[in-house]
Write an enzyme that holds these catalytic residues in place. Structure first.
Site, PDB file in Angstrom:
ATOM      1  N   SER A 325     -84.254  43.846 -20.342  1.00  0.00           N
ATOM      2  CA  SER A 325     -84.596  42.539 -20.908  1.00  0.00           C
ATOM      3  C   SER A 325     -86.106  42.457 -21.093  1.00  0.00           C
ATOM      4  CB  SER A 325     -84.142  41.452 -19.940  1.00  0.00           C
ATOM      5  OG  SER A 325     -84.792  40.241 -20.242  1.00  0.00           O
ATOM      6  N   TYR A 352     -83.924  38.482 -11.731  1.00  0.00           N
ATOM      7  CA  TYR A 352     -83.321  39.194 -12.871  1.00  0.00           C
ATOM      8  C   TYR A 352     -84.360  40.140 -13.485  1.00  0.00           C
ATOM      9  CZ  TYR A 352     -81.572  39.297 -17.792  1.00  0.00           C
ATOM     10  OH  TYR A 352     -81.156  39.654 -19.056  1.00  0.00           O
ATOM     11  N   LYS A 356     -84.394  44.274 -13.806  1.00  0.00           N
ATOM     12  CA  LYS A 356     -84.467  44.948 -15.113  1.00  0.00           C
ATOM     13  C   LYS A 356     -85.685  45.891 -15.149  1.00  0.00           C
ATOM     14  CE  LYS A 356     -81.014  42.896 -17.448  1.00  0.00           C
ATOM     15  NZ  LYS A 356     -79.811  43.610 -17.909  1.00  0.00           N
ATOM     16  N   THR A 387     -75.777  34.444 -26.981  1.00  0.00           N
ATOM     17  CA  THR A 387     -74.564  34.934 -26.321  1.00  0.00           C
ATOM     18  C   THR A 387     -74.143  33.922 -25.255  1.00  0.00           C
ATOM     19  OG1 THR A 387     -75.818  36.076 -24.603  1.00  0.00           O
ATOM     20  CG2 THR A 387     -75.318  37.350 -26.577  1.00  0.00           C
TER      21      THR A 387
HETATM   22  N1  NAP Z   1     -78.564  37.767 -24.876  1.00  0.00           N
HETATM   23  C1  NAP Z   1     -79.841  37.995 -24.683  1.00  0.00           C
HETATM   24  O1  NAP Z   1     -80.711  37.369 -25.313  1.00  0.00           O
HETATM   25  C2  NAP Z   1     -80.272  39.024 -23.697  1.00  0.00           C
HETATM   26  C3  NAP Z   1     -81.655  39.202 -23.513  1.00  0.00           C
HETATM   27  C4  NAP Z   1     -82.083  40.198 -22.638  1.00  0.00           C
HETATM   28  C5  NAP Z   1     -81.165  40.989 -21.990  1.00  0.00           C
HETATM   29  N2  NAP Z   1     -79.830  40.779 -22.153  1.00  0.00           N
HETATM   30  C6  NAP Z   1     -78.923  41.665 -21.415  1.00  0.00           C
HETATM   31  O2  NAP Z   1     -77.871  42.068 -22.282  1.00  0.00           O
HETATM   32  C7  NAP Z   1     -76.710  42.359 -21.521  1.00  0.00           C
HETATM   33  C8  NAP Z   1     -75.544  41.602 -22.130  1.00  0.00           C
HETATM   34  O3  NAP Z   1     -75.811  40.225 -22.007  1.00  0.00           O
HETATM   35  P1  NAP Z   1     -75.185  39.115 -22.958  1.00  0.00           P
HETATM   36  O4  NAP Z   1     -76.292  38.265 -23.404  1.00  0.00           O
HETATM   37  O5  NAP Z   1     -74.267  39.742 -23.936  1.00  0.00           O
HETATM   38  O6  NAP Z   1     -74.385  38.276 -21.855  1.00  0.00           O
HETATM   39  P2  NAP Z   1     -72.877  37.788 -21.758  1.00  0.00           P
HETATM   40  O7  NAP Z   1     -72.447  37.232 -23.060  1.00  0.00           O
HETATM   41  O8  NAP Z   1     -72.824  36.894 -20.572  1.00  0.00           O
HETATM   42  O9  NAP Z   1     -72.082  39.127 -21.445  1.00  0.00           O
HETATM   43  C9  NAP Z   1     -72.258  39.775 -20.213  1.00  0.00           C
HETATM   44  C10 NAP Z   1     -71.148  40.756 -19.985  1.00  0.00           C
HETATM   45  O10 NAP Z   1     -71.300  41.311 -18.679  1.00  0.00           O
HETATM   46  C11 NAP Z   1     -70.074  41.139 -17.976  1.00  0.00           C
HETATM   47  N3  NAP Z   1     -70.241  40.988 -16.546  1.00  0.00           N
HETATM   48  C12 NAP Z   1     -70.979  40.062 -15.880  1.00  0.00           C
HETATM   49  N4  NAP Z   1     -70.812  40.217 -14.550  1.00  0.00           N
HETATM   50  C13 NAP Z   1     -69.960  41.247 -14.380  1.00  0.00           C
HETATM   51  C14 NAP Z   1     -69.402  41.870 -13.244  1.00  0.00           C
HETATM   52  N5  NAP Z   1     -69.676  41.460 -12.007  1.00  0.00           N
HETATM   53  N6  NAP Z   1     -68.562  42.896 -13.442  1.00  0.00           N
HETATM   54  C15 NAP Z   1     -68.246  43.321 -14.686  1.00  0.00           C
HETATM   55  N7  NAP Z   1     -68.739  42.762 -15.797  1.00  0.00           N
HETATM   56  C16 NAP Z   1     -69.585  41.732 -15.643  1.00  0.00           C
HETATM   57  C17 NAP Z   1     -69.482  39.871 -18.566  1.00  0.00           C
HETATM   58  O11 NAP Z   1     -68.110  39.805 -18.238  1.00  0.00           O
HETATM   59  P3  NAP Z   1     -67.337  38.398 -17.986  1.00  0.00           P
HETATM   60  O12 NAP Z   1     -66.934  37.921 -19.349  1.00  0.00           O
HETATM   61  O13 NAP Z   1     -66.221  38.769 -17.117  1.00  0.00           O
HETATM   62  O14 NAP Z   1     -68.343  37.482 -17.337  1.00  0.00           O
HETATM   63  C18 NAP Z   1     -69.771  40.104 -20.034  1.00  0.00           C
HETATM   64  O15 NAP Z   1     -68.851  41.015 -20.585  1.00  0.00           O
HETATM   65  C19 NAP Z   1     -77.013  41.954 -20.091  1.00  0.00           C
HETATM   66  O16 NAP Z   1     -77.374  43.085 -19.349  1.00  0.00           O
HETATM   67  C20 NAP Z   1     -78.205  41.027 -20.249  1.00  0.00           C
HETATM   68  O17 NAP Z   1     -79.010  41.005 -19.090  1.00  0.00           O
HETATM   69  C21 NAP Z   1     -79.376  39.816 -22.998  1.00  0.00           C
END
Ligand code: NAP
Length: 480
Positions: A325, A352, A356, A387
């Site tokens: 991130s 967090y 990261k 998301t």
């Molecule tokens: N979106 C952004 O702007 C952004 C920015 C920086 C970094 N990121 C990173 O991108 C990645 C994806 O994030 P996202 O934004 O797509 O978030 P999201 O929509 O919340 O998706 C997160 C995914 O991780 C899964 N997950 C969470 N806890 C888990 C656990 N204990 N065991 C197995 N699976 C688990 C969730 O499953 P469930 O549906 O079961 O909860 C979901 O499939 C993450 O690593 C996040 O830190 C995102």
């Protein structure tokens, strides 16, 4: 009627060239006049699939709505298009011989009466355009693009925090996209493991990689949702090569059980995408006694990747992609502060970001250490994408920025690029945004010392899978 005919030869099997062109949204990658392209109809590409392509004109642009009229894999594609200035029929034929495919491309224009008086004057330009497009298509299919480097412009932006943050928005994606090269690599037969594919970036990556033909193993923690995802992928892409694994990745015992199942299955892993993540605003320990942020964002991908290393090494040229991130820029690695203690002041965003940052440091360590195993390891950050995770964990940030956020597909683009692009296979130890290596330290004083890196590896060593990689083994140590 104006007919343009061009022929190119590419050193690719006809099946690969056919698959690339059948998805006519790739036209923006090779036709310099095509600005935007979208698939209008749901489901796998077939006769009747429609595409909307917006092409630049000497003045303004024109929308062409194409329909696939014939799809005879891997020999022939016929597309019929309509626009306000002309109707068009593209006939593309593929003839393979000795590993080379000859592509004959014919575009037949039928101009509207209002335009016909000008056609004679337009023809030379049209022919030049046709030649340039086919040259672009050949380059796309030749697939010999340089490995991207941090561009001079970005290096300057990197020294200025605000311009850098602006790149995290959708504008950064739109800007970055102008410089990208085509991605025509064929993923059929490649095995890609993605964690956290139920929603957000993981789901978007899974859909796109399935569309590109990869065989997927999707790790989710909710079985009903996992089955729904598999059905959605099949319905949209026609790709049924999707295996499901159910695991709560915050629990080391479940990580170990997952590793054991995959090792038992024995299928080499070409790409491992450590994407699962969450930002928790409240302190909580997992049932194994580890603060859940560090458990999920650092210890889990560390243990999973190490456990799966035999399968990565068996692939010969595997790629590991760690989703980090931009938040990590705010933190310097500090091993003593990685595990938030109960009762202390708790900031979910800080914990967090620290996890990261640590995963980034591990990425670089593995990149160096695993070079001889043929494994490249990179990290990417998606910018800011709309998301479910962002919406629920950062409601105020979401409310303020939602119109500038990237779509999940846009946020996932660099994950897919790192998994698919030929030139991405030559990068290792990098942090990427919008398909370009980025600086890993934005703020002064955030670079860790070699001693701190060593300390991190020592800390993580306690969570390495036990020898023989793991029959549902419990952790050798616990943080609290
Ligand atoms: N979106 C952004 O702007 C952004 C920015 C920086 C970094 N990121 C990173 O991108 C990645 C994806 O994030 P996202 O934004 O797509 O978030 P999201 O929509 O919340 O998706 C997160 C995914 O991780 C899964 N997950 C969470 N806890 C888990 C656990 N204990 N065991 C197995 N699976 C688990 C969730 O499953 P469930 O549906 O079961 O909860 C979901 O499939 C993450 O690593 C996040 O830190 C995102």
């Amino acid at each position: 009627m104006t007919v343009l005919k061009e022929t190119i030869q590419v050193k690719r099997p006809a099946t690969e060239a056919f698959a690339y062109l059948a998805d006519f949204t790739t036209t923006t990658e090779w036709d310099a006049t095509a600005r935007e392209a979208a698939k209008l109809t749901p489901g796998p590409i077939a006769t009747g699939t429609r595409f909307l392509v917006t092409c630049a004109m000497p003045v303004g642009s024109v929308d062409i709505e194409y329909e696939v009229a014939e799809l005879d894999a891997p020999r022939k594609i016929v597309l019929r298009g309509r626009s306000r200035f002309f109707d068009i029929e593209d006939t593309i034929t593929f003839t393979e011989s000795g590993g080379t495919t000859r592509i004959d491309y014919q575009a037949q224009f039928d101009f509207k009466p209002l335009i016909r008086p000008f056609v004679g004057a337009m023809e030379p330009g049209l022919r030049r355009m046709g030649k340039a497009s086919l040259k672009g298509l050949k380059q796309a299919l030749d697939d010999r693009f340089p490995t991207p480097k941090l561009s001079g412009e970005d290096a300057t932006a990197d020294k200025l925090v605000l311009p850098k943050l602006a790149r995290f928005t959708r504008l950064g994606y739109l800007r970055g996209r102008k410089r990208w090269n085509p991605v025509s690599a064929d993923l059929r037969g490649k095995h890609v493991v993605i964690t956290g594919s139920s929603t957000g970036l993981g789901f978007a990556s899974a859909m796109e990689l399935a569309h590109r033909g990869a065989d997927l193993t999707l790790v989710m923690r909710n079985k009903a949702r996992a089955e729904e995802v598999k059905r959605d992928i099949l319905a949209e892409t026609g790709n049924g090569n999707v295996a499901l694994e159910i695991a709560d990745l915050a629990l080391l015992a479940e990580v170990d059980a997952l590793v054991s199942r995959l090792l038992e299955r024995g299928r080499p892993i070409d790409v491992l995408i450590n994407n699962a993540g969450a930002l928790y605003n409240e302190w909580q320990a997992t049932s194994e006694g580890i603060e859940r942020t560090v458990a999920l964002l650092l210890i889990s991908p560390y243990r999973l990747t190490l456990g799966l290393k035999p399968l990565l090494a068996a692939a010969g040229d595997a790629r590991v992609i760690n989703v980090v991130s931009g938040g990590m820029y705010s933190q310097k690695l500090s091993v003593d502060r990685l595990v938030a203690k109960e009762g202390e002041e708790f900031s979910g965003a800080t914990v967090y970001a620290r996890a990261k940052r640590a995963l980034m440091v591990v990425t670089r360590h593995w990149a160096r250490a695993w070079r001889q195993d043929g494994i490249v390891v990179n990290a990417m950050h998606p910018g800011w994408a709309d998301t479910p995770g962002v919406k629920t964990s950062l409601p105020t940030f979401y409310a303020v920025t939602r119109f500038a956020l990237r779509s999940p597909d846009e946020g996932a683009d660099t994950i897919v690029w790192l998994a698919a692009a030929t030139e991405a296979g030559k990068l290792s130890g990098q942090l990427l945004l919008d398909r370009e290596p980025q600086t890993q330290y934005l703020l002064k004083g955030t670079e860790e010392t070699a001693a701190e890196r060593k300390k991190l590896l020592k800390f993580l060593d306690a969570y390495a899978p036990t020898a023989g990689a793991t029959a549902a083994s419990m952790p050798r140590a616990k943080a609290s």
